[in-house]
Scaffold this motif. Structure first.
Motif, mmCIF file in Angstrom:
data_model
loop_
_atom_site.group_PDB
_atom_site.id
_atom_site.type_symbol
_atom_site.label_atom_id
_atom_site.label_comp_id
_atom_site.label_asym_id
_atom_site.label_seq_id
_atom_site.Cartn_x
_atom_site.Cartn_y
_atom_site.Cartn_z
ATOM 1 N N MET A 90 0.718 -1.286 -0.068
ATOM 2 C CA MET A 90 -0.096 0.002 0.079
ATOM 3 C C MET A 90 0.914 1.340 0.002
ATOM 4 O O MET A 90 1.864 1.702 0.715
ATOM 5 C CB MET A 90 -0.870 0.050 1.240
ATOM 6 C CG MET A 90 -1.561 1.280 1.521
ATOM 7 S SD MET A 90 -2.775 1.453 2.965
ATOM 8 C CE MET A 90 -1.561 1.518 4.354
ATOM 9 N N ALA A 91 0.670 2.261 -0.870
ATOM 10 C CA ALA A 91 1.569 3.380 -0.946
ATOM 11 C C ALA A 91 0.791 4.419 0.145
ATOM 12 O O ALA A 91 -0.143 4.587 0.068
ATOM 13 C CB ALA A 91 1.285 4.012 -2.356
ATOM 14 N N LEU A 92 1.835 4.969 0.655
ATOM 15 C CA LEU A 92 1.214 6.176 1.366
ATOM 16 C C LEU A 92 1.604 7.540 0.671
ATOM 17 O O LEU A 92 2.813 7.908 0.280
ATOM 18 C CB LEU A 92 2.028 6.082 2.839
ATOM 19 C CG LEU A 92 2.151 4.651 3.408
ATOM 20 C CD1 LEU A 92 3.101 4.539 4.818
ATOM 21 C CD2 LEU A 92 0.473 4.755 4.034
ATOM 22 N N THR A 93 0.970 8.495 0.998
ATOM 23 C CA THR A 93 0.987 9.855 0.433
ATOM 24 C C THR A 93 1.365 10.658 1.381
ATOM 25 O O THR A 93 0.767 10.666 2.580
ATOM 26 C CB THR A 93 -0.245 10.311 -0.300
ATOM 27 O OG1 THR A 93 -0.785 9.463 -1.424
ATOM 28 C CG2 THR A 93 -0.103 11.702 -0.909
ATOM 29 N N ILE A 94 2.731 11.468 1.218
ATOM 30 C CA ILE A 94 2.809 12.462 1.939
ATOM 31 C C ILE A 94 2.707 13.911 1.677
ATOM 32 O O ILE A 94 2.948 13.976 0.285
ATOM 33 C CB ILE A 94 4.497 12.318 2.460
ATOM 34 C CG1 ILE A 94 4.963 10.914 3.096
ATOM 35 C CG2 ILE A 94 5.022 13.548 3.403
ATOM 36 C CD1 ILE A 94 6.379 10.829 3.331
ATOM 37 N N THR A 95 1.894 14.735 2.230
ATOM 38 C CA THR A 95 1.934 16.190 1.657
ATOM 39 C C THR A 95 2.577 17.095 2.598
ATOM 40 O O THR A 95 2.398 17.036 3.678
ATOM 41 C CB THR A 95 0.256 16.592 1.542
ATOM 42 O OG1 THR A 95 -0.300 15.579 0.885
ATOM 43 C CG2 THR A 95 0.226 17.925 1.323
ATOM 44 N N ALA A 96 3.479 17.837 2.024
ATOM 45 C CA ALA A 96 4.396 18.587 2.821
ATOM 46 C C ALA A 96 4.267 20.217 2.417
ATOM 47 O O ALA A 96 4.290 20.385 1.228
ATOM 48 C CB ALA A 96 5.899 18.202 2.851
ATOM 49 N N THR A 97 4.081 21.079 3.283
ATOM 50 C CA THR A 97 3.896 22.531 2.983
ATOM 51 C C THR A 97 4.933 23.101 3.904
ATOM 52 O O THR A 97 5.046 23.109 5.314
ATOM 53 C CB THR A 97 2.568 22.986 3.397
ATOM 54 O OG1 THR A 97 1.615 22.216 2.685
ATOM 55 C CG2 THR A 97 2.080 24.420 3.137
ATOM 56 N N VAL A 98 5.438 24.171 3.436
ATOM 57 C CA VAL A 98 6.196 25.096 4.197
ATOM 58 C C VAL A 98 5.845 26.730 3.747
ATOM 59 O O VAL A 98 5.571 26.996 2.592
ATOM 60 C CB VAL A 98 7.795 24.943 3.636
ATOM 61 C CG1 VAL A 98 8.535 26.316 4.599
ATOM 62 C CG2 VAL A 98 8.354 23.710 4.366
ATOM 63 N N SER A 99 5.458 27.283 4.757
ATOM 64 C CA SER A 99 5.091 28.597 4.508
ATOM 65 C C SER A 99 5.737 29.510 5.489
ATOM 66 O O SER A 99 5.978 29.385 6.672
ATOM 67 C CB SER A 99 3.517 28.510 4.914
ATOM 68 O OG SER A 99 3.055 29.881 4.604
ATOM 69 N N LYS A 100 6.384 30.733 4.884
ATOM 70 C CA LYS A 100 7.159 31.774 5.448
ATOM 71 C C LYS A 100 6.549 33.034 5.332
ATOM 72 O O LYS A 100 6.092 33.328 4.191
ATOM 73 C CB LYS A 100 8.491 31.672 5.091
ATOM 74 C CG LYS A 100 9.302 30.542 5.651
ATOM 75 C CD LYS A 100 10.665 30.686 5.626
ATOM 76 C CE LYS A 100 11.350 29.070 5.965
ATOM 77 N NZ LYS A 100 12.864 29.334 6.100
ATOM 78 N N LYS A 101 6.526 34.021 6.526
ATOM 79 C CA LYS A 101 6.275 35.320 6.296
ATOM 80 C C LYS A 101 7.557 35.945 6.741
ATOM 81 O O LYS A 101 7.898 35.975 7.732
ATOM 82 C CB LYS A 101 4.890 35.629 6.645
ATOM 83 C CG LYS A 101 4.240 37.039 6.593
ATOM 84 C CD LYS A 101 3.180 37.525 7.565
ATOM 85 C CE LYS A 101 2.134 37.058 6.333
ATOM 86 N NZ LYS A 101 0.544 37.481 6.736
ATOM 87 N N VAL A 102 7.815 37.008 5.899
ATOM 88 C CA VAL A 102 8.827 37.954 6.363
ATOM 89 C C VAL A 102 8.508 39.478 6.403
ATOM 90 O O VAL A 102 7.823 39.772 5.702
ATOM 91 C CB VAL A 102 9.954 37.858 5.012
ATOM 92 C CG1 VAL A 102 11.359 38.689 5.479
ATOM 93 C CG2 VAL A 102 10.344 36.448 4.936
ATOM 94 N N GLY A 103 8.829 39.963 7.700
ATOM 95 C CA GLY A 103 8.494 41.336 7.877
ATOM 96 C C GLY A 103 9.188 42.235 6.927
ATOM 97 O O GLY A 103 10.468 42.131 6.752
ATOM 98 N N LYS A 104 8.372 43.515 6.745
ATOM 99 C CA LYS A 104 9.180 44.344 5.776
ATOM 100 C C LYS A 104 8.882 45.938 6.280
ATOM 101 O O LYS A 104 8.090 46.038 7.493
ATOM 102 C CB LYS A 104 8.539 44.335 4.455
ATOM 103 C CG LYS A 104 8.626 43.045 3.667
ATOM 104 C CD LYS A 104 8.179 42.970 2.282
ATOM 105 C CE LYS A 104 9.096 43.981 1.408
ATOM 106 N NZ LYS A 104 9.747 43.854 0.331
#
Length: 91
Positions: free
Chosen positions: A1-15
């Protein structure tokens, strides 16, 4: 059985002047067994984190760095698709 990995990286930089700039990147990958999950999750994180950092710094287009503040918020979300949904989030 295949397993699905969903990966998310989110960044916010101050200006300056209370502004910010953010970027989110999500990918999916499949592994054939649970023994591969940790290694694949780590590989995906490194890939996404580097890509998001490059995008926010402007280095992918050869533009000068737009990162003007050391204040950066990072959210990492890794989901593992099994019969139920298991999610781990890190900030």
């Amino acid at each position: 059985m295949a397993l699905t990995i969903t990966a998310t990286v989110s960044k916010k930089v101050g200006k300056p002047n209370y502004g910010s700039e953010g970027f989110t990147l999500t990918v999916q990958s499949e592994v054939s067994n649970m023994d591969q999950v940790q290694e694949e999750s780590h590989r995906l994180y490194l890939l996404l984190n580097e890509s998001v950092n490059q995008e926010l710094s402007g280095s992918t287009t050869g533009m000068p760095s737009r990162m003007t503040s050391s204040t950066t918020a990072t959210t990492i979300l890794i989901s593992l698709g099994l019969s139920g949904r298991h999610t781990a989030a890190f900030s």
